[in-house]
Each structure stands twice: as structure tokens, then as C-alpha cells.
Design a protein around this motif. Structure first.
Motif, PDB file in Angstrom:
ATOM      1  N   UNK A 204      26.462  50.090  26.119  1.00  0.00           N
ATOM      2  CA  UNK A 204      26.479  50.998  24.964  1.00  0.00           C
ATOM      3  C   UNK A 204      26.042  50.288  23.681  1.00  0.00           C
ATOM      4  N   UNK A 205      26.092  48.947  23.690  1.00  0.00           N
ATOM      5  CA  UNK A 205      25.657  48.158  22.539  1.00  0.00           C
ATOM      6  C   UNK A 205      24.230  47.638  22.717  1.00  0.00           C
ATOM      7  N   UNK A 206      23.934  47.131  23.914  1.00  0.00           N
ATOM      8  CA  UNK A 206      22.647  46.459  24.139  1.00  0.00           C
ATOM      9  C   UNK A 206      21.485  47.427  24.291  1.00  0.00           C
ATOM     10  N   UNK A 207      21.670  48.498  25.047  1.00  0.00           N
ATOM     11  CA  UNK A 207      20.565  49.426  25.311  1.00  0.00           C
ATOM     12  C   UNK A 207      20.023  50.078  24.033  1.00  0.00           C
ATOM     13  N   UNK A 208      20.872  50.633  23.161  1.00  0.00           N
ATOM     14  CA  UNK A 208      20.329  51.202  21.914  1.00  0.00           C
ATOM     15  C   UNK A 208      19.647  50.160  21.035  1.00  0.00           C
ATOM     16  N   UNK A 209      20.184  48.929  21.047  1.00  0.00           N
ATOM     17  CA  UNK A 209      19.593  47.879  20.217  1.00  0.00           C
ATOM     18  C   UNK A 209      18.175  47.559  20.669  1.00  0.00           C
ATOM     19  N   UNK A 210      17.966  47.412  21.984  1.00  0.00           N
ATOM     20  CA  UNK A 210      16.636  47.098  22.488  1.00  0.00           C
ATOM     21  C   UNK A 210      15.690  48.287  22.295  1.00  0.00           C
ATOM     22  N   UNK A 211      16.201  49.498  22.482  1.00  0.00           N
ATOM     23  CA  UNK A 211      15.378  50.690  22.224  1.00  0.00           C
ATOM     24  C   UNK A 211      14.963  50.752  20.752  1.00  0.00           C
ATOM     25  N   UNK A 212      15.886  50.359  19.862  1.00  0.00           N
ATOM     26  CA  UNK A 212      15.583  50.352  18.434  1.00  0.00           C
ATOM     27  C   UNK A 212      14.521  49.308  18.112  1.00  0.00           C
ATOM     28  N   UNK A 213      14.646  48.124  18.732  1.00  0.00           N
ATOM     29  CA  UNK A 213      13.671  47.054  18.493  1.00  0.00           C
ATOM     30  C   UNK A 213      12.272  47.494  18.922  1.00  0.00           C
ATOM     31  N   UNK A 214      12.191  48.183  20.060  1.00  0.00           N
ATOM     32  CA  UNK A 214      10.880  48.571  20.576  1.00  0.00           C
ATOM     33  C   UNK A 214      10.329  49.823  19.908  1.00  0.00           C
ATOM     34  N   UNK A 215      11.177  50.842  19.748  1.00  0.00           N
ATOM     35  CA  UNK A 215      10.675  52.144  19.289  1.00  0.00           C
ATOM     36  C   UNK A 215      11.007  52.459  17.837  1.00  0.00           C
ATOM     37  N   UNK A 216      11.707  51.514  17.173  1.00  0.00           N
ATOM     38  CA  UNK A 216      12.115  51.719  15.783  1.00  0.00           C
ATOM     39  C   UNK A 216      12.924  53.022  15.674  1.00  0.00           C
ATOM     40  N   UNK A 217      12.884  53.678  14.515  1.00  0.00           N
ATOM     41  CA  UNK A 217      13.640  54.920  14.331  1.00  0.00           C
ATOM     42  C   UNK A 217      12.767  56.134  14.656  1.00  0.00           C
ATOM     43  N   UNK A 218      12.083  56.038  15.786  1.00  0.00           N
ATOM     44  CA  UNK A 218      11.206  57.135  16.195  1.00  0.00           C
ATOM     45  C   UNK A 218      12.009  58.204  16.922  1.00  0.00           C
ATOM     46  N   UNK A 219      11.320  59.286  17.277  1.00  0.00           N
ATOM     47  CA  UNK A 219      11.964  60.375  18.007  1.00  0.00           C
ATOM     48  C   UNK A 219      12.471  59.893  19.371  1.00  0.00           C
ATOM     49  N   UNK A 220      11.723  58.974  19.981  1.00  0.00           N
ATOM     50  CA  UNK A 220      12.131  58.432  21.280  1.00  0.00           C
ATOM     51  C   UNK A 220      13.486  57.744  21.164  1.00  0.00           C
ATOM     52  N   UNK A 221      13.666  56.959  20.103  1.00  0.00           N
ATOM     53  CA  UNK A 221      14.937  56.255  19.927  1.00  0.00           C
ATOM     54  C   UNK A 221      16.090  57.238  19.841  1.00  0.00           C
ATOM     55  N   UNK A 222      15.955  58.281  19.041  1.00  0.00           N
ATOM     56  CA  UNK A 222      17.045  59.227  18.855  1.00  0.00           C
ATOM     57  C   UNK A 222      17.345  59.997  20.142  1.00  0.00           C
ATOM     58  N   UNK A 223      16.298  60.340  20.894  1.00  0.00           N
ATOM     59  CA  UNK A 223      16.519  61.023  22.168  1.00  0.00           C
ATOM     60  C   UNK A 223      17.225  60.116  23.171  1.00  0.00           C
ATOM     61  N   UNK A 224      16.906  58.830  23.117  1.00  0.00           N
ATOM     62  CA  UNK A 224      17.501  57.890  24.071  1.00  0.00           C
ATOM     63  C   UNK A 224      18.999  57.719  23.854  1.00  0.00           C
ATOM     64  N   UNK A 225      19.508  58.155  22.701  1.00  0.00           N
ATOM     65  CA  UNK A 225      20.933  58.019  22.409  1.00  0.00           C
ATOM     66  C   UNK A 225      21.788  59.075  23.091  1.00  0.00           C
ATOM     67  N   UNK A 226      21.171  60.129  23.635  1.00  0.00           N
ATOM     68  CA  UNK A 226      21.951  61.222  24.229  1.00  0.00           C
ATOM     69  C   UNK A 226      22.830  60.727  25.375  1.00  0.00           C
ATOM     70  N   UNK A 227      22.302  59.973  26.358  1.00  0.00           N
ATOM     71  CA  UNK A 227      23.192  59.457  27.407  1.00  0.00           C
ATOM     72  C   UNK A 227      24.279  58.521  26.860  1.00  0.00           C
ATOM     73  N   UNK A 228      23.932  57.773  25.815  1.00  0.00           N
ATOM     74  CA  UNK A 228      24.901  56.865  25.199  1.00  0.00           C
ATOM     75  C   UNK A 228      26.058  57.653  24.577  1.00  0.00           C
ATOM     76  N   UNK A 229      25.732  58.738  23.889  1.00  0.00           N
ATOM     77  CA  UNK A 229      26.774  59.568  23.258  1.00  0.00           C
ATOM     78  C   UNK A 229      27.677  60.188  24.315  1.00  0.00           C
ATOM     79  N   UNK A 230      27.073  60.704  25.386  1.00  0.00           N
ATOM     80  CA  UNK A 230      27.863  61.281  26.482  1.00  0.00           C
ATOM     81  C   UNK A 230      28.764  60.224  27.092  1.00  0.00           C
ATOM     82  N   UNK A 231      28.210  59.034  27.333  1.00  0.00           N
ATOM     83  CA  UNK A 231      29.001  57.941  27.879  1.00  0.00           C
ATOM     84  C   UNK A 231      30.123  57.524  26.945  1.00  0.00           C
ATOM     85  N   UNK A 232      29.846  57.533  25.641  1.00  0.00           N
ATOM     86  CA  UNK A 232      30.877  57.184  24.669  1.00  0.00           C
ATOM     87  C   UNK A 232      32.048  58.148  24.710  1.00  0.00           C
TER      88      UNK A 232
END
Length: 387
Positions: A199-227
């Protein structure tokens, strides 16, 4: 056809050997009650009899243990069912590993040996070597364990979550978030340890690669559900469990600096233990830092291990759960994954560069970790002690 049949025979033989190994570990201790498998079998029995809330925290393995034991209320029979589940899980882990190794090497014998070696990788027990200590496992950060049933059962699903999330990092596909969410659910309700780093590492790496793009925000959906699922589990463990076990005084979570570690091992040994436990991936990182700086998968594995140590180093449980060491268990899958990606990277280097002096040194260190793991297994079998 012959290769498929040979692989199937390998899996069957491995499963039988693992059943025997886990059974020996579970039943051979002078006091089986000291074994984690006995404790987990007791939890499953209490769920079956209603002494403990059925969905109290991670319930998947306990439910399967009840099913495989034909709803027996005998703890030793349930423990046998757990041994079968662990053998299935480790065989599945081997299957996943070998499918990845086969993509790199064409030699089936090398693939088999390499895949088997990854079942045994262990910390180099430097404290056991330099001090008069009876501890081989305690005092190290081991990427492989043979006694904690929930950690063992979790491993193949942690690997699958890692691999699926790596594909999302490489090329994001919103449809794959459904599978990612399913794997997150399985991970949390087997044992939440790995997800706490994910929950910490995956969003961080997605942020590094995709910045604050739409892809990054969409990728957070599974993280939010998991949280949300993790929060629900927290309520079950730290609120409901107390109601089920009124004899225990309050448990909770507190902050410190390697508080549990410091009660067992002197903190001055900490840097040396980390170095010896992760010597192979550390050296691979040092020798290839320029190359891995652009390898998101490798950086992801490093982030997972980093957060695993941060969680263990600064969080601990209070009350009757203090000595359970539950904030340690994320270190096992995370460091194993770091070994795994380091070995995959080294094998690719050797295929491309050949047996250079650097690659020989790294492979020698890796083999040392494997030998350490084999010695650990022999130690368990001979002296009936996994500590």
C-alpha cells in the motif's frame, strides 16, 4: 509432451516431500504447543466451535484448514490439514518461480535447480557465527521461514500480487485492476503483512513513473479498496478479539525504534545483521546501481523491502501480542522478492555478459545464502528447533 509430464512429476514429488517436511516440523518438537502451526490450528478449531469470531482477521487459511480436516475439532488433525495446505502453497510457489525462470533459460536442469534454490534462500547467520548464540533464525532477517503457517501460505499470493502490479507499472491497464483487487483481498485475508508494504510502495512507484497523471489516480482504486479492507481487519483484530478473549488485557499499536528487536538482540548488531541478511541483493544493487536506476521493477522491490523494515523498526504491538512480532512478517515476502528480482537480473546479466568476475562474485554470494538455508533446514531436522 515429455517436458510437461516431467514437470508434473516434479511437482508431485516436491509436494510429497513438502508434506513430509512440514509434518515433521509440526509434530517433531518436544512441545508441539511451541509451534506456530499448533497455534494456528487452535485458532481454526476455536473458529469452528464458536469460541472465536469466525471472521476475526485473516480467515482464509483457517477456513481451508477446517475444510481439509473435515471440520474436525482435534487440533492435531487440523494441524495435519495445515501441513497439506502449506505443501500445496510452497509447491505453487515453486511453479510460479519456475515459470519465470523458464522465460530466461532454455536448460530445464538449470531452471529446476535455480527454482529449487529459491525455496531455500536464507540470511547468512552472522550473529550465530560470531557470538556464542543458540539462535540461527532469530537475529537475522530471513527471506524464508518454515514454521509460520500463515506466512508460508501467503507467499505465492504475495508473489502473484507483485508480478501483477509489476505489469501495471510497466503498462497500465485499468481492466487488470479487477484482478489486482482480487489478489489484494486474498493477501489481506491470509495475512495482511505484505499488503502493508504494498500500500506504500506500489503508489510511490506509480507516482514516480506516471507522475500525477490520470493513470496514477486510477491506479489508486485497488489501493483504496485494500485500505478499507485492512481497516475492517484492524477492527476485528484489535476490537472484536478482546471481546472474544476477555482474559487478555488491552492490545494495541505503539511507536518505537526496533523495540521488539532490541529486547532480543543488542541494537549495535543491527547494521551487521541487515548487511549479512541481504548481502546478495545489496551487492547486486551496489555493483549495478547505474542500470537499476531505470528498472522500475527492481526499484519497486527495493521500496517494498525498505518499507518492510520501516514498519518493523518503528511499529510494535503492546499488550499480550507484544512478543508475537506481527510487524516483522512483511520482511519475509519483501526480502524474498528482492532476492528474486536480483537473481533474475543476475541471470540476465550472465546471459548477456557471460561469467565476468563481478557476476561470479554475485553468484557465489547467492549460493552462500542458499547453503545457509539448507543448513537451517538440517538444523531444524536434527535438533528440532527452528529458532
Amino acid at each position: 509432451m515429455k517436458t510437461t509430464r516431467r514437470n508434473n512429476i516434479t511437482l508431485i514429488i516436491l509436494f510429497i516431500l513438502l508434506c513430509a517436511l512440514y509434518g515433521y516440523i509440526a509434530y517433531s518438537l518436544p512441545m508441539p504447543q511451541d509451534n506456530d502451526m499448533y497455534g494456528h490450528a487452535t485458532i481454526a478449531k476455536e473458529m469452528l466451535t464458536g469460541e472465536r469470531p469466525y471472521f476475526s482477521g485473516p480467515f482464509i487459511m483457517y477456513s481451508l484448514a477446517i475444510l481439509f480436516s473435515a471440520c474436525s475439532q482435534n487440533v492435531y488433525i487440523i494441524m495435519g490439514a495445515i501441513c497439506i495446505l502449506l505443501a500445496m502453497s510452497t509447491t505453487f510457489k515453486f511453479f510460479i518461480i519456475r515459470s519465470q525462470i523458464d522465460e530466461i533459460v532454455n536448460n530445464s536442469r538449470i531452471s529446476l535447480i535455480t527454482s529449487l534454490s529459491l525455496l531455500f534462500i536464507f540470511a547468512i547467520p552472522i550473529l550465530f557465527i560470531i557470538t556464542p548464540s543458540d539462535y540461527y533464525y532469530i537475529g537475522s532477517f530471513a527471506p524464508t521461514v518454515w514454521h509460520n503457517s500463515t506466512s508460508i501460505f501467503l507467499m505465492p499470493f504475495a508473489i502473484l500480487l507483485f508480478r501483477r502490479s509489476c505489469k501495471q507499472i510497466d503498462t497500465y491497464n485499468p481492466k487488470d485492476d479487477y484482478l489486482l483487487t482480487g489478489l489484494i483481498f486474498i493477501n489481506i485475508f491470509i495475512k495482511p503483512s505484505f499488503f502493508m508494504t504494498f500500500i506504500l510502495a506500489y503508489p510511490l512507484v506509480m507516482l514516480i513513473k506516471y507522475k500525477f497523471s490520470q493513470i496514477f489516480w486510477k491506479s489508486l482504486i485497488p489501493i483504496i479498496i485494500g485500505g478499507v479492507l485492512l481497516l475492517i481487519q484492524y477492527c476485528f483484530i484489535y476490537l472484536s478479539t478482546e471481546a472474544a478473549e476477555p482474559s487478555q488485557y488491552e492490545s494495541g499499536i505503539s511507536f518505537g525504534f526496533f523495540t521488539l528487536f532490541g529486547t532480543i538482540i543488542k541494537l549495535r548488531f543491527l547494521p551487521l545483521i541487515i548487511l549479512s541478511s541481504l548481502l546478495f541483493p545489496i551487492l547486486y544493487t551496489v555493483f549495478n546501481y547505474k542500470k537499476i536506476a531505470f528498472d522500475y521493477r527492481y526499484l519497486y522491490a527495493i521500496c517494498l523491502s525498505f518499507f518492510a523494515f520501516i514498519i518493523y523498526g518503528f511499529l510494535y504491538e503492546t499488550g499480550p501480542r507484544f512478543l508475537h512480532g506481527n510487524f516483522y512478517w512483511q520482511i519475509v515476502p519483501c526480502t524474498w522478492l528482492l532476492f528474486f528480482v536480483s537473481l533474475i537480473a543476475l541471470m540476465k546479466d550472465m546471459k548477456k555478459e557471460g561469467y565476468t568476475f563481478k557476476n561470479k562474485i554475485l553468484m557465489g554470494i547467492y549460493i552462500l545464502h542458499v547453503i545457509s538455508g539448507i543448513c537451517y533446514i538440517l538444523r531444524i531436522l536434527i535438533i528440532h528447533n527452528y529458532y
